[in-house]
Design a protein around this motif. Structure first.
Motif: not given
Ligand SMILES: Cc1cc2nc3c(=O)[nH]c(=O)nc-3n(C[C@H](O)[C@H](O)[C@H](O)COP(=O)(O)OP(=O)(O)OC[C@H]3O[C@@H](n4cnc5c(N)ncnc54)[C@H](O)[C@@H]3O)c2cc1C
Length: 442
Positions: A10, A12-14, A33-34, A43, A53-54, A123, A138, A141, A340, A346-347
């Motif tokens: 993943g 993403g942010l984390a 990353e997928m 995404h 989103c925001s 993955a 959140p 996949a 998350q 949250g971001y």
């Molecule tokens: C629709 C939506 C809107 C949101 N809006 C906000 C907002 O406005 N403000 C806010 O503070 N928070 C928001 N959130 C909540 C949350 O803060 C964000 O989702 C945040 O991006 C979570 O960070 P993360 O790194 O945990 O996951 P993500 O940033 O979602 O990163 C996960 C990554 O893992 C990848 N991935 C997933 N499954 C696989 C796999 N099997 N193999 C390889 N890669 C994979 C994805 O492509 C993605 O790049 C929102 C959540 C959602 C679902």
């Protein structure tokens, strides 16, 4: 680089933050990353650290929960908070970014790092190598989510989040609400907001008329019966709530000696009673509408909402049940969880949770235990929530001052907040010094 020491799934942010933190500490990282092979329903861009989103990371000021968390992340050398500040766009007191430039900058920094190998693939299962760090967020996949569910048990991974608002305890009017449990079975665990018939009917009418957030196509799926938004129940008929989540059965208001027409129950979120959850009030109402309509309820007319309600798709673990103090799966300690998926919301919270997971993994590689920051800090408060929240009612949490222990002295609200910030900063710096976690170079 086929000899990665840590595999992160993943980007993403984390995951992006975690990869940077580990790589800067000399650890070789494979980041899976997928995108662009596959996209979650939210995404759209192939870049890493995409904001779905925001474009806001919340308020900047250190006297705010988001501002304090930014400061703590920054003290630990967060790449994402650093880039967010570099790519900031004017947004008043908020830290908002140009999302495209933000994602491009992170992608460039990670791609250029000699210790990071980015692999663009889906993955389908938890990697076999250890340590592994899952940061798939959140919208994890399906195949991977199923594998995770298989490993930890079906009841500990959730796919839908029906969130009720949370109130700051000190803002609840104790001269109106009364403590009691139904039929006094389990002690006075709840605070009850009593509604007479006229107030109840006005509340139901307001719920039905209020503006709602429309679900996205991928969220428009059947909800569990117990997770229906309160406005959906209200729309079924004026008495539905009074016979459902707002039923007054077994409750007598000590001030009137009578059973109210309806009640909204508040359940404590923490041992100290700093935060209270509005039971059964999960909702899709817009934020302004929530504040207006819920403040019609006696006893919470002036309540401070530390989190508003929502109903949305969200994959997350029951952290207090399945995660260790260092965000590792109890059943498989070589697998850590960040972002998350671990149960924050949250971001910024996801970035910090990825950063902490990286520190824990780094500690594990070096054979030493990294203790989480003290609960007086915002990061420590979030980590404590993941450890100690009630598993029976666990829901993801965002940063807020109610997570931090109460101060020993009584102070006016603004001063209290500043005192908590000062205490948090001192405790954070002391923790950094004590465990010799140093912020990495950016
Ligand atoms: C629709 C939506 C809107 C949101 N809006 C906000 C907002 O406005 N403000 C806010 O503070 N928070 C928001 N959130 C909540 C949350 O803060 C964000 O989702 C945040 O991006 C979570 O960070 P993360 O790194 O945990 O996951 P993500 O940033 O979602 O990163 C996960 C990554 O893992 C990848 N991935 C997933 N499954 C696989 C796999 N099997 N193999 C390889 N890669 C994979 C994805 O492509 C993605 O790049 C929102 C959540 C959602 C679902």
């Amino acid at each position: 680089m086929g000899d990665a020491e840590v595999t992160i799934v993943g980007g993403g942010l984390a995951g992006a933050e975690a990869a940077w933190q580990l790589a800067q500490r000399g650890v070789r990282v494979a980041l899976i990353e997928m995108k662009p092979a596959a996209f979650t329903p939210a995404h759209q861009d192939p870049g890493l650290a995409e904001l779905v989103c925001s474009n806001s990371f919340g308020a900047r000021g250190i006297e705010t929960a988001a501002g304090l968390l930014q400061w703590e992340a920054s003290t630990l050398g967060s790449l994402l908070v650093h880039e967010a500040r570099r790519q900031a766009v004017p947004a008043g007191r908020a830290l908002a970014v140009d999302r495209k430039k933000f994602s491009s900058a992170i992608t460039a920094r990670l791609s250029a790092h000699p210790a990071i190998q980015i692999r663009r693939e889906v993955a389908r299962a938890i990697p076999s190598s250890r340590p592994a760090l899952l940061c798939t967020g959140p919208l994890t996949a399906d195949a991977l989510a199923r594998d995770l569910q298989h490993r930890i048990g079906e009841a500990s991974l959730y796919f839908q989040d029906a969130i009720s608002p949370i109130l700051l305890g000190e803002s609840i009017d104790r001269s109106v609400v009364f403590p009691a449990s139904r039929h006094d079975r389990t002690g006075a665990d709840y605070l009850n907001c009593p509604l007479d018939r006229a107030t109840y009917e006005a509340f139901v009418a307001a719920l039905v008329e209020a503006d709602q957030v429309q679900p996205r196509p991928f969220e428009d799926q059947k909800l569990f019966h117990g997770c229906q938004p309160i406005e959906a129940l209200a729309a079924r008929g004026v008495d539905t709530l009074a016979f459902g989540p707002m039923r007054p059965v077994g409750l007598v208001d000590p001030r009137t000696g009578k059973r109210p027409h309806a009640v909204v129950q508040l359940r404590r979120e923490d041992k100290e009673g700093l935060l209270w959850n509005m039971v059964g009030c999960q909702t899709r109402l817009k934020h302004g509408a929530q504040r207006r309509v819920f403040r019609m309820i006696p006893g919470i007319e002036k309540a401070v909402f530390v989190r508003l309600g929502s109903v949305h798709r969200n994959t997350f673990l029951n952290a207090p049940r399945v995660l260790s103090d260092t965000l590792a799966l109890r059943q498989d300690p070589g697998v850590h969880i960040g972002g998350q998926l671990a149960g924050v919301e949250g971001y910024l919270e996801s970035i910090v949770c990825g950063l902490m997971a990286a520190l824990f993994v780094h500690g594990a590689l070096a054979g030493r235990l990294v203790p989480p920051p003290p609960p007086e800090t915002m990061t420590g408060g979030l980590m404590r929530y993941l450890r100690e929240a009630d598993p029976a009612t666990f829901q993801p949490m965002n940063a807020n001052f109610g997570l931090l222990p109460a101060l020993p002295q009584r102070l006016p609200r603004q001063q209290r907040r500043l005192a908590k910030v000062e205490r948090a900063r001192a405790a954070f710096l002391e923790w950094v010094r004590r465990i010799e976690v140093v912020g990495v170079e950016r």
